[in-house]
Write a protein that holds these residues in place. Structure first.
Motif, mmCIF file in Angstrom:
data_model
loop_
_atom_site.group_PDB
_atom_site.id
_atom_site.type_symbol
_atom_site.label_atom_id
_atom_site.label_comp_id
_atom_site.label_asym_id
_atom_site.label_seq_id
_atom_site.Cartn_x
_atom_site.Cartn_y
_atom_site.Cartn_z
ATOM 1 N N LEU A 1 39.598 51.463 81.855
ATOM 2 C CA LEU A 1 40.276 51.583 83.578
ATOM 3 C C LEU A 1 41.522 51.679 83.466
ATOM 4 O O LEU A 1 41.926 52.344 85.090
ATOM 5 C CB LEU A 1 40.833 49.345 83.100
ATOM 6 C CG LEU A 1 41.615 48.869 84.549
ATOM 7 C CD1 LEU A 1 40.072 49.404 85.701
ATOM 8 C CD2 LEU A 1 41.299 47.782 84.244
ATOM 9 N N ALA A 2 42.211 52.443 82.782
ATOM 10 C CA ALA A 2 43.414 53.890 82.714
ATOM 11 C C ALA A 2 43.315 55.191 83.688
ATOM 12 O O ALA A 2 43.725 55.800 84.291
ATOM 13 C CB ALA A 2 44.069 53.915 81.786
ATOM 14 N N ARG A 3 41.453 55.478 83.098
ATOM 15 C CA ARG A 3 41.385 56.533 83.476
ATOM 16 C C ARG A 3 40.449 56.665 84.891
ATOM 17 O O ARG A 3 40.703 58.001 85.811
ATOM 18 C CB ARG A 3 39.973 56.870 82.332
ATOM 19 C CG ARG A 3 40.117 57.358 81.364
ATOM 20 C CD ARG A 3 39.116 58.209 80.903
ATOM 21 N NE ARG A 3 39.476 58.361 78.714
ATOM 22 C CZ ARG A 3 40.736 59.562 78.534
ATOM 23 N NH1 ARG A 3 40.405 60.248 79.462
ATOM 24 N NH2 ARG A 3 40.571 59.845 76.779
ATOM 25 N N SER B 1 42.048 62.929 85.111
ATOM 26 C CA SER B 1 42.199 61.683 84.175
ATOM 27 C C SER B 1 41.927 61.833 82.261
ATOM 28 O O SER B 1 42.047 61.462 81.162
ATOM 29 C CB SER B 1 41.645 60.652 83.797
ATOM 30 O OG SER B 1 40.470 60.420 84.644
ATOM 31 N N MET B 2 40.764 62.716 81.961
ATOM 32 C CA MET B 2 39.874 63.592 81.380
ATOM 33 C C MET B 2 40.754 64.405 80.582
ATOM 34 O O MET B 2 40.204 63.355 78.691
ATOM 35 C CB MET B 2 38.287 64.268 81.214
ATOM 36 C CG MET B 2 39.359 65.939 81.731
ATOM 37 S SD MET B 2 37.723 66.777 82.368
ATOM 38 C CE MET B 2 37.181 66.775 80.566
ATOM 39 N N ASP B 3 41.853 64.342 80.295
ATOM 40 C CA ASP B 3 42.933 65.067 79.860
ATOM 41 C C ASP B 3 44.199 64.271 79.299
ATOM 42 O O ASP B 3 45.683 65.069 78.836
ATOM 43 C CB ASP B 3 42.872 67.225 79.980
ATOM 44 C CG ASP B 3 41.847 67.702 79.967
ATOM 45 O OD1 ASP B 3 41.236 67.176 79.077
ATOM 46 O OD2 ASP B 3 41.724 68.886 80.219
ATOM 47 N N PHE C 1 50.181 64.354 82.051
ATOM 48 C CA PHE C 1 49.140 63.269 82.466
ATOM 49 C C PHE C 1 49.416 61.690 81.919
ATOM 50 O O PHE C 1 48.902 62.458 80.354
ATOM 51 C CB PHE C 1 48.451 63.237 83.632
ATOM 52 C CG PHE C 1 49.117 63.705 85.150
ATOM 53 C CD1 PHE C 1 48.649 62.957 85.945
ATOM 54 C CD2 PHE C 1 48.657 65.409 84.919
ATOM 55 C CE1 PHE C 1 49.048 63.935 87.606
ATOM 56 C CE2 PHE C 1 48.638 66.036 86.057
ATOM 57 C CZ PHE C 1 48.973 65.300 87.416
ATOM 58 N N VAL C 2 49.822 60.866 82.010
ATOM 59 C CA VAL C 2 50.296 59.763 81.596
ATOM 60 C C VAL C 2 49.086 58.118 82.082
ATOM 61 O O VAL C 2 49.344 57.874 83.495
ATOM 62 C CB VAL C 2 51.162 59.074 81.404
ATOM 63 C CG1 VAL C 2 51.265 57.448 80.024
ATOM 64 C CG2 VAL C 2 51.618 60.356 79.652
ATOM 65 N N LEU D 1 50.407 58.334 85.896
ATOM 66 C CA LEU D 1 51.725 59.434 86.357
ATOM 67 C C LEU D 1 51.589 60.925 85.814
ATOM 68 O O LEU D 1 51.462 61.498 84.731
ATOM 69 C CB LEU D 1 51.903 59.012 85.456
ATOM 70 C CG LEU D 1 53.237 57.309 85.920
ATOM 71 C CD1 LEU D 1 53.727 56.385 83.767
ATOM 72 C CD2 LEU D 1 53.311 57.095 86.493
ATOM 73 N N ASN D 2 52.430 61.857 86.632
ATOM 74 C CA ASN D 2 52.095 62.721 86.304
ATOM 75 C C ASN D 2 53.310 63.385 85.418
ATOM 76 O O ASN D 2 54.041 62.115 84.845
ATOM 77 C CB ASN D 2 53.048 63.905 87.133
ATOM 78 C CG ASN D 2 53.737 63.964 87.888
ATOM 79 O OD1 ASN D 2 55.202 63.073 87.785
ATOM 80 N ND2 ASN D 2 54.751 64.702 89.156
#
Length: 247
Positions: free
Chosen positions: A53-55, A63-65, A86-87, A114-115
């Motif tokens: 869900l976060a991704r 989001s993959m990295d 990113f987080v 988040l960046n």
């Protein structure tokens, strides 16, 4: 039609659906369905489900990295190490302003990515709030502790360029709005929204001054979810279903 967007709120979740002053005033007279914190277990998720869900908050190319954080019994924990700064995480209801009727809603899930600038200077606010809430602090106690932390410089000032993606179709931002619409958010220290042309006729930018977090959030709806599918355009009938538009 852009006008309905301007009355829609987002919790810090950012969010989250930001309620207008009229709704907050009305909430004082209407019993909130979530007057107290639910058992902690209702806010938790299965680990792999929360990671996925976060991704979903950002495109896969981002989001993959990204680093992934998940909520545990005592706060957010690092679940996946990132490579790109990113987080991504899933915010819970207490990211909202303390007067938001959904503040204790255990169903809320706000996927956010988040960046690096936001991870350094916005993320600490979410982590601090979460630690206070899970330690059993009341809303008033949490607010006081956050204010003291700002005054003591224990929490950072928002850094230039801080922003986030909220493009998840699987999010749940409020009982009224559901996943709402995909959007980007930009975080700046408390600022006059007019400096960005926010909330002006024809402007796609929505602004929210969040005094308790000492920042202004500029929100820009976009037309596509993180999975590449198109969002359903906002129309008047849909706008009427949002919390703010009902007042």
């Amino acid at each position: 039609m852009l006008k309905p967007f301007r009355t829609i709120a987002f919790s810090a979740f950012g969010l989250v659906v930001m309620l207008g002053a009229a709704l907050r005033a009305q909430a004082q007279d209407v019993k909130t369905p979530y007057p107290n914190m639910a058992p902690v277990g209702q806010y938790l998720m299965e680990r792999d489900t929360e990671i996925a869900l976060a991704r979903s908050a950002a495109p896969v190319s981002i989001s993959m990295d990204a680093e992934i954080m998940v909520l545990g019994n005592h706060g957010y924990e690092n679940a996946v190490k990132g490579k790109n700064g990113f987080v991504c995480m899933v915010e819970r209801s207490w990211s909202a302003p303390i007067d938001d009727p959904d503040f204790w809603n255990p169903k809320l899930r706000g996927p956010i990515c988040l960046n690096a600038s936001a991870a350094r200077t916005y993320l600490p606010l979410t982590i601090k709030k979460t630690e206070l809430v899970l330690a059993g602090r009341s809303k008033a106690q949490m607010s006081e502790a956050m204010s003291a932390a700002f005054d003591k410089k224990e929490l950072p000032t928002i850094e230039s360029g801080a922003m986030c993606y909220m493009l998840s179709k699987q999010g749940y931002l409020s009982d009224s709005a559901g996943h709402w619409h995909p959007h980007l958010m930009f975080f700046v220290p408390l600022t006059d929204p007019a400096a960005w042309g926010a909330d002006s006729t024809g402007s796609p930018i929505i602004a929210a001054k969040v005094d308790q977090d000492r920042l202004t959030i500029f929100l820009i709806p976009v037309g596509q979810w993180s999975d590449g599918t198109a969002d359903t355009p906002m129309i008047e009938s849909q706008a009427e279903k949002t919390p703010a538009a009902q007042n």
